[in-house]
Design an enzyme around this catalytic site. Structure first.
Site, mmCIF file in Angstrom:
data_model
loop_
_atom_site.group_PDB
_atom_site.id
_atom_site.type_symbol
_atom_site.label_atom_id
_atom_site.label_comp_id
_atom_site.label_asym_id
_atom_site.label_seq_id
_atom_site.Cartn_x
_atom_site.Cartn_y
_atom_site.Cartn_z
ATOM 1 C CG ASN A 162 1.484 -7.001 9.356
ATOM 2 O OD1 ASN A 162 2.318 -7.455 10.141
ATOM 3 N ND2 ASN A 162 1.611 -7.110 8.051
ATOM 4 C CG HIS A 168 2.729 -12.476 9.387
ATOM 5 N ND1 HIS A 168 2.982 -11.597 10.427
ATOM 6 C CD2 HIS A 168 2.731 -11.724 8.253
ATOM 7 C CE1 HIS A 168 3.127 -10.384 9.932
ATOM 8 N NE2 HIS A 168 2.980 -10.427 8.625
ATOM 9 C CB CYS A 197 6.211 -10.013 8.138
ATOM 10 S SG CYS A 197 5.613 -8.347 7.870
HETATM 11 O O1 UT7 Z 1 3.035 -8.636 6.376
HETATM 12 C C1 UT7 Z 1 3.654 -8.844 5.147
HETATM 13 C C2 UT7 Z 1 2.754 -9.491 4.220
HETATM 14 N N1 UT7 Z 1 1.709 -8.591 3.808
HETATM 15 C C3 UT7 Z 1 0.582 -9.076 3.357
HETATM 16 O O2 UT7 Z 1 0.430 -10.278 3.352
HETATM 17 C C4 UT7 Z 1 -0.427 -8.122 2.802
HETATM 18 C C5 UT7 Z 1 -1.066 -8.745 1.598
HETATM 19 N N2 UT7 Z 1 -2.048 -7.898 0.927
HETATM 20 C C6 UT7 Z 1 -3.209 -7.537 1.490
HETATM 21 O O3 UT7 Z 1 -3.463 -7.827 2.647
HETATM 22 C C7 UT7 Z 1 -4.230 -6.832 0.627
HETATM 23 O O4 UT7 Z 1 -3.781 -6.841 -0.724
HETATM 24 C C8 UT7 Z 1 -4.496 -5.360 1.062
HETATM 25 C C9 UT7 Z 1 -5.283 -5.366 2.367
HETATM 26 C C10 UT7 Z 1 -3.204 -4.619 1.225
HETATM 27 C C11 UT7 Z 1 -5.355 -4.662 0.012
HETATM 28 O O5 UT7 Z 1 -6.557 -5.365 -0.208
HETATM 29 P P1 UT7 Z 1 -7.039 -5.660 -1.710
HETATM 30 O O6 UT7 Z 1 -8.309 -6.384 -1.600
HETATM 31 O O7 UT7 Z 1 -5.909 -6.371 -2.401
HETATM 32 O O8 UT7 Z 1 -7.306 -4.211 -2.252
HETATM 33 P P2 UT7 Z 1 -6.630 -3.474 -3.498
HETATM 34 O O9 UT7 Z 1 -5.215 -3.146 -3.204
HETATM 35 O O10 UT7 Z 1 -6.931 -4.250 -4.722
HETATM 36 O O11 UT7 Z 1 -7.457 -2.127 -3.522
HETATM 37 C C12 UT7 Z 1 -8.845 -2.119 -3.876
HETATM 38 C C13 UT7 Z 1 -9.363 -0.701 -3.850
HETATM 39 C C14 UT7 Z 1 -8.524 0.285 -4.629
HETATM 40 O O12 UT7 Z 1 -9.413 1.188 -5.256
HETATM 41 P P3 UT7 Z 1 -9.756 1.049 -6.824
HETATM 42 O O13 UT7 Z 1 -8.430 1.149 -7.526
HETATM 43 O O14 UT7 Z 1 -10.384 -0.305 -6.968
HETATM 44 O O15 UT7 Z 1 -10.671 2.197 -7.062
HETATM 45 C C15 UT7 Z 1 -7.756 1.031 -3.587
HETATM 46 O O16 UT7 Z 1 -7.418 2.341 -3.979
HETATM 47 O O17 UT7 Z 1 -9.357 -0.216 -2.492
HETATM 48 C C16 UT7 Z 1 -8.737 1.060 -2.457
HETATM 49 N N3 UT7 Z 1 -8.094 1.233 -1.151
HETATM 50 C C17 UT7 Z 1 -8.715 1.717 -0.057
HETATM 51 N N4 UT7 Z 1 -9.963 2.165 0.121
HETATM 52 C C18 UT7 Z 1 -10.306 2.584 1.356
HETATM 53 C C19 UT7 Z 1 -6.819 0.899 -0.811
HETATM 54 N N5 UT7 Z 1 -6.607 1.167 0.484
HETATM 55 C C20 UT7 Z 1 -7.770 1.669 0.978
HETATM 56 C C21 UT7 Z 1 -8.177 2.129 2.242
HETATM 57 N N6 UT7 Z 1 -9.441 2.562 2.396
HETATM 58 N N7 UT7 Z 1 -7.348 2.112 3.315
#
Ligand code: UT7
Length: 332
Positions: A289, A259, A126
């Site tokens: 993204n 980004h 990225c």
């Molecule tokens: O471009 C390169 C750089 N990339 C980035 O900067 C990305 C950085 N990270 C992020 O943007 C965020 O961490 C994400 C958007 C990827 C994830 O958001 P989060 O608030 O960190 O969520 P999480 O990974 O902690 O997941 C929370 C919950 C989980 O469920 P449990 O374990 O709490 O029951 C996931 O399984 O959300 C669940 N989950 C989803 N639910 C519905 C994960 N993906 C999804 C989904 N739909 N698509």
């Protein structure tokens, strides 16, 4: 933005590089969050709340990194009023090249009908556009080239695991490009670029395969929360580094072109810089993204709709797999 000056006539000792034209390309097909609920267990509410993404463009079979990159580059050339034949170099950032070789940049060169100069790809995930811009700026300031097409072009839809809801909802396809050309030092132009990488974080965001690995083309794997934490801290340090290097403060910035990975990260960066939301260019809601394409696509949008004006100070930043990260500060 048209510039008919002969960039090559500016002596290397008194040059900097400036963005003379911008362009973008987005695939025709739009996929909404609601569409994705038919593929994986997700919801518009979750995707919107956690990322700010509402839709993404996904490439059709003809919309490869080279095809989209050439479209974006042609738009940048047209805006600059520069003939393709006068381009000295093409640098294309991508993690999704058309082929292992030749470089996608060389395919773009052919599509644009250019038969001279040189062309190569950069792999920095990225951060790829910031890396490519930095290299192009050095080539111009050093006198090796006077006009360089800098392109970010990505088809992440081809390297996503469409069963993995934690990654497949996050990315989109597209391309952005700028024409960078020699300009007199002291005027508009790239003021600085700063690049960083730390391979100790390589397993935080990566593709678990490649064309060099038989039967394992690979898909994107990400520890989202960890990347999120690094993004906020490393990008905060990167913007401070860029401003300090130029003797500038937050108050000098007219536009942040970040980004476009996550609206929450973008909002945090805007707050960190004390910038009102209307001074931050946001496309993540519509493009998701697009990795190396996200910064030049956002830049092209804000230049083309008249938000970024001559004289404005624009700060670009990105972080991605590697981890790699960096910034570029430009006076328009
Ligand atoms: O471009 C390169 C750089 N990339 C980035 O900067 C990305 C950085 N990270 C992020 O943007 C965020 O961490 C994400 C958007 C990827 C994830 O958001 P989060 O608030 O960190 O969520 P999480 O990974 O902690 O997941 C929370 C919950 C989980 O469920 P449990 O374990 O709490 O029951 C996931 O399984 O959300 C669940 N989950 C989803 N639910 C519905 C994960 N993906 C999804 C989904 N739909 N698509």
């Amino acid at each position: 933005m048209a510039d008919t000056s002969v960039a090559g006539n500016i002596p290397a000792s008194g040059r900097r590089s400036r963005i003379a034209g911008v362009g973008g390309y987005l695939p025709e097909k739009i996929v909404t969050n609601a569409d994705l609920t038919r593929i994986v267990d997700t919801s518009d509410e979750w995707i919107t709340a956690r990322t700010g993404i509402k839709q993404r463009h996904l490439a059709g079979s003809h919309e490869t990194a080279a095809f989209m990159g050439a479209q974006a580059a042609a738009a940048a050339l047209a805006q600059a009023g520069v003939a393709a034949a006068s381009v000295d170099a093409i640098i294309l950032a991508t993690a999704t090249p058309d082929e292992a070789f030749p470089a996608t940049a060389v395919r773009v060169q052919a599509l644009l009908g250019i038969t001279t100069g040189f062309a190569f790809d950069i792999s920095a995930a990225c951060s790829g556009f910031i890396y490519a811009l930095s290299v192009a700026d050095s080539l111009i300031r050093g006198g090796t080239a006077s006009r360089v097409l800098v392109i970010g072009s990505e088809v992440y839809s081809r390297i996503l695991d469409w069963q993995d809801r934690t990654t497949c909802v996050l990315f989109g396809d597209g391309a952005g490009a700028v024409l960078l050309q020699a300009a007199p030092a002291g005027g508009a132009g790239i003021l600085s670029t700063h690049l960083h990488a730390n391979g100790a974080y390589g397993d935080m965001l990566y593709v678990d395969g490649a064309v060099g690995q038989r039967d394992r083309p690979g898909t994107v794997v990400m520890k989202g929360q960890e990347v999120f934490r690094h993004a906020v801290s490393k990008l905060s340090a990167a913007v401070d580094e860029a401003l300090e290097a130029n003797g500038l403060t937050h108050a000098d910035i007219d536009w942040l072109v970040p980004h476009q990975a996550n609206l929450r990260i973008i909002d945090a960066m805007g707050r960190r810089l004390s910038l009102p939301p209307e001074r931050v260019v946001i496309t993540v809601d519509r493009h998701a993204n697009t990795s190396a394409a996200s910064v030049p696509l956002a830049l092209a949008e804000a230049v083309n709709d008249g938000r970024i004006q001559p004289g404005h100070l624009v700060l670009m930043e990105a972080l991605g797999g590697g981890l790699t990260w960096g910034s570029a500060l430009a006076r328009f």
